[in-house]
Design an enzyme around this catalytic site. Structure first.
Site, short mmCIF file in Angstrom:
data_model
loop_
_atom_site.label_atom_id
_atom_site.label_comp_id
_atom_site.label_asym_id
_atom_site.label_seq_id
_atom_site.Cartn_x
_atom_site.Cartn_y
_atom_site.Cartn_z
N LYS A 154 5.09 -37.26 20.86
CA LYS A 154 5.97 -36.35 20.12
C LYS A 154 6.37 -36.97 18.78
O LYS A 154 6.98 -38.03 18.72
CB LYS A 154 7.23 -36.06 20.94
CG LYS A 154 8.31 -35.28 20.18
CD LYS A 154 9.55 -35.01 21.05
CE LYS A 154 10.68 -34.38 20.24
NZ LYS A 154 11.90 -34.13 21.06
N ASP A 185 15.04 -34.28 14.07
CA ASP A 185 15.40 -33.17 14.94
C ASP A 185 16.85 -32.77 14.70
O ASP A 185 17.77 -33.32 15.31
CB ASP A 185 15.17 -33.56 16.41
CG ASP A 185 15.52 -32.41 17.36
OD1 ASP A 185 15.70 -31.27 16.88
OD2 ASP A 185 15.59 -32.67 18.58
N LYS A 201 22.37 -29.26 16.15
CA LYS A 201 23.04 -30.28 16.94
C LYS A 201 24.42 -30.58 16.35
O LYS A 201 24.64 -30.39 15.15
CB LYS A 201 22.22 -31.58 16.92
CG LYS A 201 20.95 -31.53 17.75
CD LYS A 201 20.23 -32.86 17.73
CE LYS A 201 18.96 -32.83 18.58
NZ LYS A 201 19.24 -32.67 20.02
N ASP A 241 13.25 -39.31 16.63
CA ASP A 241 12.61 -38.33 17.50
C ASP A 241 11.08 -38.31 17.35
O ASP A 241 10.41 -37.48 17.95
CB ASP A 241 13.21 -36.94 17.25
CG ASP A 241 13.22 -36.06 18.48
OD1 ASP A 241 13.10 -36.60 19.60
OD2 ASP A 241 13.33 -34.83 18.33
N ASP A 280 16.39 -26.14 19.86
CA ASP A 280 16.51 -27.60 19.98
C ASP A 280 15.60 -28.16 21.08
O ASP A 280 15.45 -29.36 21.20
CB ASP A 280 17.97 -27.96 20.25
CG ASP A 280 18.28 -29.42 19.97
OD1 ASP A 280 17.41 -30.10 19.38
OD2 ASP A 280 19.38 -29.87 20.34
N GLU A 307 12.50 -28.38 21.07
CA GLU A 307 11.31 -28.24 20.23
C GLU A 307 10.18 -29.19 20.61
O GLU A 307 9.02 -28.92 20.32
CB GLU A 307 11.70 -28.46 18.75
CG GLU A 307 11.74 -29.93 18.28
CD GLU A 307 12.79 -30.78 19.00
OE1 GLU A 307 13.72 -30.20 19.57
OE2 GLU A 307 12.64 -32.01 18.99
N ARG A 345 8.82 -30.00 23.47
CA ARG A 345 7.85 -29.40 24.40
C ARG A 345 6.99 -28.35 23.69
O ARG A 345 5.87 -28.09 24.10
CB ARG A 345 8.59 -28.81 25.61
CG ARG A 345 9.58 -27.73 25.26
CD ARG A 345 10.59 -27.48 26.36
NE ARG A 345 11.68 -28.46 26.36
CZ ARG A 345 12.67 -28.48 27.23
NH1 ARG A 345 12.72 -27.58 28.20
NH2 ARG A 345 13.61 -29.40 27.16
#
Ligand code: BES
Ligand code: MN
Ligand code: ZN
Length: 493
Positions: free
Chosen positions: A265, A270, A277, A288, A347, A349, A351
């Site tokens: 990933k 993020d 967030k 991230d 959020d 994201e 996956r």
């Protein structure tokens, strides 16, 4: 540059390095080297223990200067704690303590005799590998975004020799490769997101390929991804001014054998997107992309070890931002596999980019796929920051990965991926929703990924807790590079 490592068989008393390192236990028991130094110096160490100046506690270090009868100008005594409790983890801890102490001294080189200590169940190769990795982890210092300073006037630790038989040379070469991979991952992880963009990661991958024969690199841009139908990945990228990339590195070390595959990933920042967030701690979301950094680092280690296997490393790199062009909660996207996904939280994201990358990687016909991702806060709640979460339906693969983590002290802990959890992803508007319910968030994220890996041996590592140390001075750890590199090393035989 990583530390330079070598092996030595020199006796401690005649070794002329700027510093030699030896162990002492709480009860005054001396390592073989410390005993030798004690004897040659007329009992200097035993006296310091008797007076209480040196206590041998784990975590303690003492530098002794100009001992009579000892060629080296400094002796670093490292506390090894309770004799009966010495194990792999405590050994590695002591090696890290030693490196930290060495770093504070004005010297460029040291010889460590800690590797001569008996560690139950560990051979010389393990001790050398672990000592080298623990030392280099301490030696690393992030410097990329500070004002350049004058070249430091004092010497800086650059090399450590370990006392070990010549037969440990292979292990040392492996440690060097893995340490390079860990450094690569840490530096990429630590760089700020205005520098470490998707394009920047792609550039690093290209450079890695250019620097290593046998490696090829392919980078897909937005248009290429659109043609492939990567609607989930593109949906995440939509809100950002930094265009996404999909990076595919290949290492050919075994002719036409089926490759092992990594997917990491790579969310360079993020923010959460429209489901933004909260402010406190949001800066940590520059980390991230540590899954991407981790698989790239493990790839680099494998290449430097010239492992006799084929390896593919796929990195979806995007930034998750809110904007007028960002995707919305309730959007439905079509993935490369054809499966549709309802975005119930922008959020979640990771996956979404991984599902398209996991479909993409299948074109290489991998024999196994392992992904690494800072995927869920729920995983940190479940396991804390010490273990990565491992999810797979393949018990043999789980065993291999857990063993590699144990061997490198880059440990993972398995969470179930039972079908019972799958129905949490049901929705009335698409084949699957991108979030589950309130409970088992790490597992439902794993369940989501499992929908895109059917028919393949696959495992998922959630490194949300293990990939970095939190706080102002928190730094990327380089995990799970050691685990992944060791796993490949074990596969290559
Ligand atoms: N990158 C985060 C996961 C994360 C959170 C890693 C905190 C490390 C520390 C991920 O993209 C995310 O936001 N996950 C959500 C999922 C939720 C919306 C279902 C989470 O964990 O809160
Ligand atoms: Mn997120
Ligand atoms: Zn994320």
């Amino acid at each position: 540059m990583i530390l330079q490592f070598a092996l030595t068989q020199d006796a401690p008393e005649t070794c002329a390095a700027p510093c030699i390192v030896a162990g002492i236990f709480e009860d005054g028991t001396l390592s073989a080297a410390a005993a030798r130094i004690d004897e040659k110096s007329g009992g200097a160490i035993a006296r310091l223990h008797a007076s209480g100046d040196v206590n041998g506690k784990l975590g303690s270090t003492h530098t002794l200067f100009a001992l009579a009868g000892i060629a080296a100008p400094r002796v670093l005594l490292v506390g090894m704690g309770d004799v009966k409790k010495l194990d792999g983890a405590r050994f590695a801890r002591a090696c890290a303590d030693a490196a930290r102490a060495l770093k504070a001294l004005p010297l460029d080189r040291a010889v460590s005799y800690l590797t001569e200590l008996e560690v139950p169940g560990k051979d010389a190769a393990w001790k050398v590998r672990s000592a080298a990795l623990a030392s280099d982890a301490q030696a690393y210092k992030y410097a990329a975004t500070f004002k350049p300073r004058d070249k430091s006037k004092r010497a800086e630790l650059a090399a450590i020799d370990f006392a070990a038989p010549a037969s440990a040379a292979g292990a040392l070469a492996q440690a060097t490769a893995i340490a390079s991979g860990v450094r690569f991952a840490r530096e990429l992880g630590n760089l700020p997101p205005n520098i470490c963009t998707p394009a920047y990661i792609a550039e690093q991958a290209r450079k890695l390929a250019a620097d290593h024969p046998g490696v090829t690199c392919e980078v897909l841009e937005e248009g290429d991804m659109r043609k492939l139908g990567m609607g989930a990945l593109l949906g995440v990228a939509m809100g950002s001014a930094n265009a996404p990339r999909l990076i595919a590195l290949q290492w050919n070390g075994a002719g036409d054998a089926q490759p092992y595959a990594f997917v990491g990933k790579g969310v360079t920042f993020d923010s959460g997107g429209i489901n933004i967030k909260p402010s406190p701690g949001m800066e940590e979301m520059k980390f991230d992309m540590c899954g991407a950094a981790g698989v790239l680092g493990a790839f680099l280690a494998a290449v430097q070890m010239k492992l006799k296997l084929n390896l593919v490393c796929v990195v979806p790199a995007v930034e998750n931002m809110p904007s007028g062009s960002a995707q919305r909660p309730s959007d439905v996207v079509t993935t490369m596999s054809g499966t549709t996904v309802e975005i119930l939280n922008t959020d979640a994201e990771g996956r979404l980019i991984l599902c398209d990358a996991l479909t993409f990687v299948q074109k290489f016909k991998p024999q196994v796929i392992v992904d690494a991702a800072t995927l869920t806060g729920a995983c940190v709640v479940a396991l804390g920051k010490h273990a990565s979460g491992l999810m797979t339906q393949d018990d043999a693969l789980a065993g291999e990965l857990l063993a590699a983590g144990e061997a490198t002290l880059d440990r993972a802990w398995r969470l179930p991926l039972w079908d019972d959890y799958q129905s949490q992803l049901d929705t009335g508007y698409a084949d699957v929703a991108n979030i589950g319910g309130k409970y088992g968030g790490a597992i439902t994220a794993g369940c989501f990924l499992s929908r895109f890996t059917e028919g393949f041996r696959w495992a998922h590592l959630d490194i949300a807790g293990s990939a970095w140390d939190e706080g102002r001075k928190g730094s990327a750890t380089g995990r799970p590079v050691p685990l992944l590199a060791q796993w490949l090393l074990d596969r290559a035989g």
